[in-house]
Enzyme design. Structure first.
Site, mmCIF file in Angstrom:
data_model
loop_
_atom_site.group_PDB
_atom_site.id
_atom_site.type_symbol
_atom_site.label_atom_id
_atom_site.label_comp_id
_atom_site.label_asym_id
_atom_site.label_seq_id
_atom_site.Cartn_x
_atom_site.Cartn_y
_atom_site.Cartn_z
ATOM 1 N N SER A 1 -7.270 -6.241 0.029
ATOM 2 C CA SER A 1 -8.143 -5.250 0.659
ATOM 3 C C SER A 1 -9.036 -4.619 -0.399
ATOM 4 O O SER A 1 -8.634 -4.466 -1.562
ATOM 5 C CB SER A 1 -7.326 -4.149 1.340
ATOM 6 O OG SER A 1 -8.165 -3.095 1.786
ATOM 7 N N TYR B 1 -1.030 2.223 1.142
ATOM 8 C CA TYR B 1 -1.733 1.013 1.570
ATOM 9 C C TYR B 1 -2.409 0.351 0.375
ATOM 10 O O TYR B 1 -2.288 -0.857 0.165
ATOM 11 C CB TYR B 1 -2.763 1.360 2.636
ATOM 12 C CG TYR B 1 -3.582 0.169 3.103
ATOM 13 C CD1 TYR B 1 -3.017 -0.811 3.906
ATOM 14 C CD2 TYR B 1 -4.922 0.029 2.733
ATOM 15 C CE1 TYR B 1 -3.756 -1.913 4.328
ATOM 16 C CE2 TYR B 1 -5.669 -1.057 3.154
ATOM 17 C CZ TYR B 1 -5.082 -2.029 3.952
ATOM 18 O OH TYR B 1 -5.829 -3.107 4.357
#
Length: 255
Positions: A146, A161
């Site tokens: 990501s 995350y």
């Protein structure tokens, strides 16, 4: 494919995790892989435990799998290998996201994020590895990182995350070093803001407009655009690429 365009995955057998949501990146990967001639098995916790695991009208084999559970991964991967006759491509796409800030972040939420995103990638890779090593069809692993891992979270992804996806990127690079001499490539795709259920409607109109203005391409990406990058890394077009991270973010993060 029509128009004489070659099928980039003809004869390949692929396993993709996290593909049950028809609007998600995983489903876009599955559609594109099948279009390019691959036989595909999809592993997702949203499929029922008693799923027969058969192809759906010429589509993929679907199998229940909780990637955070090692035993679940072993059972699903064994069934996937039986159904496909082997594995040549593995795409670790399954993941979760949350924007909880560190001052509100309980330990169980942090652990759950790591269990799914990072440990899940390890679990699936570990049980798929014997089949990948046995493949004579230029095997490849593609993991989903990501942009949050590259820019320190923010937006819809908190520190947990970002940390989990940063771990995926490092894990991918280590896999490339360890598996390269044995003929298996490992690469990573790092999406930016992609129009999926994880992002749509989450920003508010004013913030969304502001975000798009800050992206050089002036828009969010689509799941299909992420799938195209994954197709490249899964195919023989990238036969001399391993250990790399491909950014698919419209220029949102340039480094």
């Amino acid at each position: 494919m029509s128009g004489g365009v070659p099928q980039l995955l003809a004869g390949k057998r692929a396993v993709v995790t996290g593909g049950a949501n028809p609007r998600g990146i995983g489903a876009a990967i599955v559609r594109l892989f099948i279009e390019h001639g691959a036989a595909v098995a999809v592993l997702d916790r949203d499929y029922p435990d008693n799923d027969a695991g058969g192809p759906r009208g010429g589509g993929p084999v679907t199998l229940h799998c909780d990637v955070s559970n090692g035993a679940s991964c072993e059972a699903a991967m064994a069934r996937a290998q039986d159904a496909l006759g082997g594995i040549d491509v593995l795409v670790n796409n399954a993941g979760i996201v949350a924007a909880t800030r560190i001052w509100d972040l309980p330990e169980d939420e942090f652990r759950r994020m790591v269990d799914v995103n990072l440990t899940g990638t390890y679990n699936v890779t570990r049980v798929a590895l014997p089949a990948l090593l046995a493949s004579d069809r230029k095997p490849a692993i593609v993991n989903l990182g990501s942009t949050a891992a590259l820019r320190g979270g923010g937006l819809l992804g908190g520190s947990h995350y970002a940390a989990s996806k940063g771990g995926v990127i490092s894990f991918t690079k280590a896999l490339a070093r360890e598996l390269g001499p044995r003929g298996v490539r490992a690469n990573c795709v790092a999406p930016g803001i992609i129009e999926t259920d994880m992002t749509l409607g989450k920003f508010g109109e004013n913030w969304e407009t502001e975000l798009k203005q800050g992206i050089p391409l002036q828009r969010f990406g689509s799941p299909a655009e992420v799938a195209q990058a994954i197709l490249f890394l899964a195919s023989d077009l990238s036969s001399y690429s391993t250990g790399i991270v491909v950014d698919v973010n419209g220029g949102f993060h340039i480094h």
